[in-house]
Design a protein around this motif. Structure first.
Motif, PDB file in Angstrom:
ATOM      1  N   ALA A  89     -38.041  69.487 -51.946  1.00  0.00           N
ATOM      2  CA  ALA A  89     -39.120  69.965 -52.877  1.00  0.00           C
ATOM      3  C   ALA A  89     -39.622  71.253 -52.728  1.00  0.00           C
ATOM      4  CB  ALA A  89     -39.865  68.924 -53.435  1.00  0.00           C
ATOM      5  N   ALA A  90     -40.254  71.461 -51.597  1.00  0.00           N
ATOM      6  CA  ALA A  90     -40.975  72.654 -51.286  1.00  0.00           C
ATOM      7  C   ALA A  90     -39.845  73.816 -51.217  1.00  0.00           C
ATOM      8  CB  ALA A  90     -41.678  72.575 -49.811  1.00  0.00           C
ATOM      9  N   GLY A  91     -38.819  73.703 -50.832  1.00  0.00           N
ATOM     10  CA  GLY A  91     -37.724  74.792 -50.710  1.00  0.00           C
ATOM     11  C   GLY A  91     -37.404  74.967 -52.256  1.00  0.00           C
ATOM     12  N   ILE A  92     -37.102  74.136 -52.957  1.00  0.00           N
ATOM     13  CA  ILE A  92     -36.702  74.156 -54.158  1.00  0.00           C
ATOM     14  C   ILE A  92     -37.910  75.082 -55.018  1.00  0.00           C
ATOM     15  CG2 ILE A  92     -36.371  73.019 -56.666  1.00  0.00           C
ATOM     16  CD1 ILE A  92     -34.962  70.928 -54.952  1.00  0.00           C
ATOM     17  N   ALA A  93     -39.041  74.803 -54.690  1.00  0.00           N
ATOM     18  CA  ALA A  93     -40.014  75.577 -55.272  1.00  0.00           C
ATOM     19  C   ALA A  93     -40.012  76.705 -55.027  1.00  0.00           C
ATOM     20  CB  ALA A  93     -41.600  74.728 -55.087  1.00  0.00           C
ATOM     21  N   ILE A  94     -39.850  77.023 -53.732  1.00  0.00           N
ATOM     22  CA  ILE A  94     -39.718  78.512 -53.292  1.00  0.00           C
ATOM     23  C   ILE A  94     -38.792  79.170 -53.855  1.00  0.00           C
ATOM     24  CG2 ILE A  94     -39.551  80.037 -51.292  1.00  0.00           C
ATOM     25  CD1 ILE A  94     -40.973  77.789 -49.455  1.00  0.00           C
ATOM     26  N   ALA A  95     -37.759  78.894 -53.953  1.00  0.00           N
ATOM     27  CA  ALA A  95     -36.387  79.348 -54.499  1.00  0.00           C
ATOM     28  C   ALA A  95     -36.503  79.743 -55.905  1.00  0.00           C
ATOM     29  CB  ALA A  95     -35.007  78.751 -54.169  1.00  0.00           C
ATOM     30  N   SER A  96     -37.373  78.680 -56.736  1.00  0.00           N
ATOM     31  CA  SER A  96     -37.475  78.749 -58.140  1.00  0.00           C
ATOM     32  C   SER A  96     -38.526  79.987 -58.379  1.00  0.00           C
ATOM     33  CB  SER A  96     -37.832  77.559 -58.656  1.00  0.00           C
ATOM     34  OG  SER A  96     -39.312  77.614 -58.368  1.00  0.00           O
ATOM     35  N   ARG A  97     -38.881  80.403 -57.656  1.00  0.00           N
ATOM     36  CA  ARG A  97     -39.797  81.823 -58.056  1.00  0.00           C
ATOM     37  C   ARG A  97     -38.982  82.722 -58.626  1.00  0.00           C
ATOM     38  NH1 ARG A  97     -42.611  83.703 -52.958  1.00  0.00           N
ATOM     39  NH2 ARG A  97     -40.522  83.593 -52.332  1.00  0.00           N
ATOM     40  N   THR A  98     -38.073  82.987 -57.845  1.00  0.00           N
ATOM     41  CA  THR A  98     -37.217  84.093 -58.165  1.00  0.00           C
ATOM     42  C   THR A  98     -36.005  83.668 -59.203  1.00  0.00           C
ATOM     43  OG1 THR A  98     -36.128  83.957 -56.231  1.00  0.00           O
ATOM     44  CG2 THR A  98     -37.489  85.770 -56.519  1.00  0.00           C
ATOM     45  N   ARG A  99     -35.584  82.703 -59.044  1.00  0.00           N
ATOM     46  CA  ARG A  99     -34.393  81.886 -59.767  1.00  0.00           C
ATOM     47  C   ARG A  99     -34.940  80.767 -60.516  1.00  0.00           C
ATOM     48  NH1 ARG A  99     -28.750  82.685 -57.622  1.00  0.00           N
ATOM     49  NH2 ARG A  99     -28.542  83.079 -60.026  1.00  0.00           N
ATOM     50  N   PRO A 100     -35.477  80.655 -61.413  1.00  0.00           N
ATOM     51  CA  PRO A 100     -36.237  79.414 -62.211  1.00  0.00           C
ATOM     52  C   PRO A 100     -35.112  78.255 -62.214  1.00  0.00           C
ATOM     53  CG  PRO A 100     -36.875  81.416 -63.432  1.00  0.00           C
ATOM     54  CD  PRO A 100     -36.059  81.744 -62.344  1.00  0.00           C
ATOM     55  N   VAL A 101     -33.839  78.581 -62.375  1.00  0.00           N
ATOM     56  CA  VAL A 101     -33.047  77.729 -62.752  1.00  0.00           C
ATOM     57  C   VAL A 101     -32.722  76.799 -61.517  1.00  0.00           C
ATOM     58  CG1 VAL A 101     -31.140  78.974 -61.784  1.00  0.00           C
ATOM     59  CG2 VAL A 101     -30.620  77.262 -63.886  1.00  0.00           C
ATOM     60  N   VAL A 102     -33.167  77.307 -60.554  1.00  0.00           N
ATOM     61  CA  VAL A 102     -32.946  76.461 -59.175  1.00  0.00           C
ATOM     62  C   VAL A 102     -33.759  75.151 -59.343  1.00  0.00           C
ATOM     63  CG1 VAL A 102     -33.668  76.449 -56.634  1.00  0.00           C
ATOM     64  CG2 VAL A 102     -32.497  78.330 -57.608  1.00  0.00           C
ATOM     65  N   ALA A 103     -35.054  75.280 -59.843  1.00  0.00           N
ATOM     66  CA  ALA A 103     -35.963  74.097 -60.011  1.00  0.00           C
ATOM     67  C   ALA A 103     -34.970  73.112 -60.811  1.00  0.00           C
ATOM     68  CB  ALA A 103     -37.124  74.502 -60.967  1.00  0.00           C
ATOM     69  N   THR A 104     -34.550  73.521 -61.957  1.00  0.00           N
ATOM     70  CA  THR A 104     -33.954  72.485 -63.055  1.00  0.00           C
ATOM     71  C   THR A 104     -32.676  71.780 -62.170  1.00  0.00           C
ATOM     72  OG1 THR A 104     -34.516  73.731 -64.751  1.00  0.00           O
ATOM     73  CG2 THR A 104     -32.594  72.329 -65.066  1.00  0.00           C
ATOM     74  N   LEU A 105     -31.827  72.682 -61.613  1.00  0.00           N
ATOM     75  CA  LEU A 105     -30.646  72.532 -60.749  1.00  0.00           C
ATOM     76  C   LEU A 105     -31.144  71.488 -59.656  1.00  0.00           C
ATOM     77  CD1 LEU A 105     -28.295  75.551 -60.672  1.00  0.00           C
ATOM     78  CD2 LEU A 105     -27.903  73.413 -61.855  1.00  0.00           C
ATOM     79  N   GLY A 106     -31.898  71.871 -58.721  1.00  0.00           N
ATOM     80  CA  GLY A 106     -32.346  70.966 -57.729  1.00  0.00           C
ATOM     81  C   GLY A 106     -32.618  69.549 -58.018  1.00  0.00           C
ATOM     82  N   ILE A 107     -33.798  69.543 -59.047  1.00  0.00           N
ATOM     83  CA  ILE A 107     -34.167  68.305 -59.618  1.00  0.00           C
ATOM     84  C   ILE A 107     -33.219  67.547 -60.058  1.00  0.00           C
ATOM     85  CG2 ILE A 107     -35.820  67.342 -61.379  1.00  0.00           C
ATOM     86  CD1 ILE A 107     -37.608  69.798 -60.706  1.00  0.00           C
ATOM     87  N   THR A 108     -32.247  68.216 -61.067  1.00  0.00           N
ATOM     88  CA  THR A 108     -31.312  67.261 -61.274  1.00  0.00           C
ATOM     89  C   THR A 108     -30.512  66.574 -60.221  1.00  0.00           C
ATOM     90  OG1 THR A 108     -31.070  68.934 -63.278  1.00  0.00           O
ATOM     91  CG2 THR A 108     -29.091  67.330 -62.776  1.00  0.00           C
ATOM     92  N   VAL A 109     -30.052  67.592 -59.086  1.00  0.00           N
ATOM     93  CA  VAL A 109     -29.509  66.926 -57.831  1.00  0.00           C
ATOM     94  C   VAL A 109     -30.081  65.775 -57.470  1.00  0.00           C
ATOM     95  CG1 VAL A 109     -28.589  67.274 -55.716  1.00  0.00           C
ATOM     96  CG2 VAL A 109     -28.002  69.177 -57.377  1.00  0.00           C
ATOM     97  N   PHE A 110     -31.513  65.960 -57.060  1.00  0.00           N
ATOM     98  CA  PHE A 110     -32.094  64.708 -56.688  1.00  0.00           C
ATOM     99  C   PHE A 110     -32.379  63.554 -57.509  1.00  0.00           C
ATOM    100  CE2 PHE A 110     -33.104  67.502 -53.154  1.00  0.00           C
ATOM    101  CZ  PHE A 110     -33.455  66.824 -52.236  1.00  0.00           C
ATOM    102  N   GLY A 111     -32.265  63.845 -59.016  1.00  0.00           N
ATOM    103  CA  GLY A 111     -32.191  62.677 -60.016  1.00  0.00           C
ATOM    104  C   GLY A 111     -31.054  62.043 -59.746  1.00  0.00           C
ATOM    105  N   LEU A 112     -30.154  62.732 -59.620  1.00  0.00           N
ATOM    106  CA  LEU A 112     -28.575  61.858 -59.655  1.00  0.00           C
ATOM    107  C   LEU A 112     -28.561  61.349 -58.442  1.00  0.00           C
ATOM    108  CD1 LEU A 112     -26.073  64.843 -61.185  1.00  0.00           C
ATOM    109  CD2 LEU A 112     -26.908  62.811 -62.141  1.00  0.00           C
ATOM    110  N   LEU A 113     -28.947  61.662 -57.368  1.00  0.00           N
ATOM    111  CA  LEU A 113     -29.142  61.139 -56.237  1.00  0.00           C
ATOM    112  C   LEU A 113     -29.785  59.660 -56.072  1.00  0.00           C
ATOM    113  CD1 LEU A 113     -28.304  60.990 -53.037  1.00  0.00           C
ATOM    114  CD2 LEU A 113     -30.346  62.221 -52.686  1.00  0.00           C
ATOM    115  N   ALA A 114     -30.915  59.767 -56.753  1.00  0.00           N
ATOM    116  CA  ALA A 114     -31.751  58.607 -56.914  1.00  0.00           C
ATOM    117  C   ALA A 114     -31.217  57.486 -57.906  1.00  0.00           C
ATOM    118  CB  ALA A 114     -33.441  58.960 -57.612  1.00  0.00           C
ATOM    119  N   LEU A 115     -30.451  58.328 -58.840  1.00  0.00           N
ATOM    120  CA  LEU A 115     -29.712  57.415 -59.842  1.00  0.00           C
ATOM    121  C   LEU A 115     -28.579  56.753 -59.014  1.00  0.00           C
ATOM    122  CD1 LEU A 115     -29.091  56.345 -62.646  1.00  0.00           C
ATOM    123  CD2 LEU A 115     -27.696  58.482 -63.082  1.00  0.00           C
ATOM    124  N   GLY A 116     -27.744  57.632 -58.361  1.00  0.00           N
ATOM    125  CA  GLY A 116     -26.639  56.774 -57.824  1.00  0.00           C
ATOM    126  C   GLY A 116     -27.016  55.778 -56.744  1.00  0.00           C
ATOM    127  N   ALA A 117     -28.107  56.195 -55.973  1.00  0.00           N
ATOM    128  CA  ALA A 117     -28.460  55.145 -55.028  1.00  0.00           C
ATOM    129  C   ALA A 117     -29.103  53.847 -55.625  1.00  0.00           C
ATOM    130  CB  ALA A 117     -29.501  55.763 -54.126  1.00  0.00           C
TER     131      ALA A 117
END
Ligand SMILES: Nc1nc2c(c(=O)[nH]1)N[C@H]1C(S)=C(S)[C@@H](COP(=O)(O)O)O[C@H]1N2
Ligand SMILES: [Mo]
Length: 518
Positions: free
Chosen positions: A88-116
């Motif tokens: 989450a910290a890494g995603i937040a850092i990267a999202s400073r310059t590329r805001p789409v990273v936040a949406t993508l990263g959270i989606t990936v983790f959301g799907l992981l939580a969903l799959g699990a």
């Protein structure tokens, strides 16, 4: 309103990391709270931990044993949380310059939580979706909000008071982390509590129809420090893949007998315990036990003969394998002959040492098959017995590199003296236990240094399915000494001397200790 796209690049890496940590923590905490409040909703932390266990590389069962088998899985929970927060910290850092990273990263983790969550057999699929969705939305909105808060202090005109702006951002982040931790702990407490209550009071178990005779005279040797003949429930080793002990509700729990049978059937708990109950002492052991280790125990099990259930179902002659399935999806598999052979009393156990099975040991019912390691036989929280063929199905640990067949190897252990002990010169009790269920133990020998093997005295065995205690009176002379033990099983086979690690079919070798006599 400052658009995130233009404001966030101004946020320092450190502040972004803090925002990510707080947002990720809040998502985890709220997910845990939802899981605690809604029965059937999975905890993403537990679901992902289960996934980690399921995806271990071959032979890694040792890892589970070393890390979580005995430490109540706390470590795995913490690792999952730490990795999620770091991401989450890494995603937040990267999202400073590329805001789409936040949406993508959270989606990936959301799907992981969903799959699990979806593969958690104890969870409702719909609630797995709800939890993943809530956690993702919380993470996304919290991150956007905190990043803006962090950015605002950098943006003119607030830039004149950076100290005030920064304090506010940090204060808010810490408050969010506090709320997340509170929600998470509360949720996990509720989750654990929700699973209690199904366990009936001790004594509620019907008396056995055939009681085991008490252990014969001489079954226990009188030696200080020796392992007791019967292991108390609270001292019995525990090994399983369950991050949260399953506590099936008795109202809905069923034992299903199915597969290659003439007439499949199912039983409620009351129907199961109304069947003729036998009692027998059986020593069970874990394949992961090291030479000299303590993943072995002996209990008085009460339950229904497996044979009885199989006869009622009518087993097809070509059904070569019995698969035991747990409510949490864990499986075992062993040859059908182990349940049908005359001399073995494989059972569906409901009681342990006079009490209903403790939750940790498989309440409401588990399999106990004398002579087989737990990983191929002793399904806890049992819900299904399926007749199939040996070819058709590999149980849980087999694809992970463990042997398909798991007879308990002959083993012996020195309990006293402890390795490294300093002893006085003269007569010393060397004692311990030896087991080879269900072949029995015919002999135990002790060797001092490289001397001759000398016979130890054996306790009177309860049966071939249980361990025995042994005692060797050693006339200790001054000096440093190495002591070794070896057992011979009831068929005359001497325990193997050549050392092997537990994978794939159990540890071999003689237990040895070092002592100093002065
Ligand atoms: N449901 C379930 N049953 C299980 C396991 C498990 O991971 N899940 N582990 C098995 C293993 S490897 C062993 S050694 C025994 C241990 O039983 P105990 O914890 O009661 O000592 O349970 C067996 N039954
Ligand atoms: Mo095991």
């Amino acid at each position: 309103m400052v658009p995130a796209e233009s404001a966030t690049p101004l946020v320092s890496r450190r502040d972004a990391a803090l925002a990510g940590l707080a947002a990720g923590g809040l998502a985890l905490g709220i997910a845990e709270l939802v899981a605690g409040l809604l029965p059937g909703a999975p905890s993403p932390i537990i679901a992902v931990g289960d996934l980690v266990i399921a995806l271990q590389p071959p032979g890694a069962k040792q890892l589970v044993v070393d890390l979580f088998g005995l430490a109540d899985k706390l470590i795995l929970n913490l690792v999952v949380i730490a990795v999620a927060l770091a991401a989450a910290a890494g995603i937040a850092i990267a999202s400073r310059t590329r805001p789409v990273v936040a949406t993508l990263g959270i989606t990936v983790f959301g799907l992981l939580a969903l799959g699990a969550g979806l593969r958690d057999p104890l969870a409702e699929p719909l609630l797995a979706i709800v939890v993943a969705l809530v956690a993702s939305l919380v993470a996304w909105f919290a991150l956007r909000w905190l990043l803006r808060l962090a950015a605002r202090r950098m943006t003119p005109p607030v830039a004149e008071m950076p100290a005030w702006g920064r304090r506010r951002f940090i204060g808010t982040s810490i408050a969010v982390i506090g709320a997340a931790a509170t929600g998470g702990v509360l949720g996990r407490t509720l989750l654990a509590q929700a699973r209690e209550g199904a366990v009936p009071q001790a004594g509620a178990l019907p008396a056995p129809d055939a009681t085991a005779p008490p252990p014969p005279a001489g079954a226990s040797l009188d030696v200080a420090g020796i392992t007791p003949l019967v292991t108390p429930n609270e001292r019995f080793y525990r090994i399983d893949t369950a991050l949260l002990v399953p506590r099936p509700r008795l109202e809905t729990w069923r034992l299903v007998v199915t597969g290659m049978v003439d007439s499949p059937f199912q039983l409620t708990y009351d129907e199961l315990v109304a069947l003729p109950l036998i009692e027998q002492y059986v020593t069970i052991a874990c394949v992961s036990n090291e030479v000299g280790g303590d993943l072995v125990g002996n209990a008085l099990w009460r339950g229904v003969r497996l044979k009885e259930l199989l006869e009622r179902a009518g087993v097809a002659p070509d059904a070569t394998q019995i698969v035991g399935r747990s409510v949490d999806g864990f499986t075992v598999g062993f040859p059908t002959v182990h349940a049908l052979a005359e001399e073995r009393e494989a059972m569906v156990a409901v009681g342990m040492n006079g009490e209903p099975l403790p939750a940790d040991h498989g309440f409401p019912a588990r399999l106990i098959v004398p002579g087989l390691f737990g990983y191929v036989s002793a399904t806890k929280w049992l819900t299904e017995i399926e007749l199939t063929t040996l070819d058709a199905f590999d149980a849980y640990w087999v694809p992970l590199g463990w042997a398909k067949q798991g007879p308990i190897l002959t083993q012996s252990r020195i309990d006293v003296p402890r390795s490294g002990a300093s002893l006085p010169v003269g007569s010393t009790a060397v004692a311990g236990v030896a087991w080879a269920p269900d072949r029995g133990i015919s002999k135990v020998e002790v060797q001092v240094d490289e001397g001759d093997w000398a016979d130890a005295e054996l306790s009177v065995p309860i049966s071939d399915a249980t361990w025995v205690q042994w005692l060797y009176r050693w006339d200790a002379v001054a000096g440093a000494h190495a002591l070794r033990v070896r057992a011979t099983d009831g068929q005359g086979e001497v325990q193997e001397e050549r050392r092997t690690p537990p994978p794939p079919d159990g540890a071999r070798g003689y237990h040895a200790i070092d002592v100093t006599v002065a």
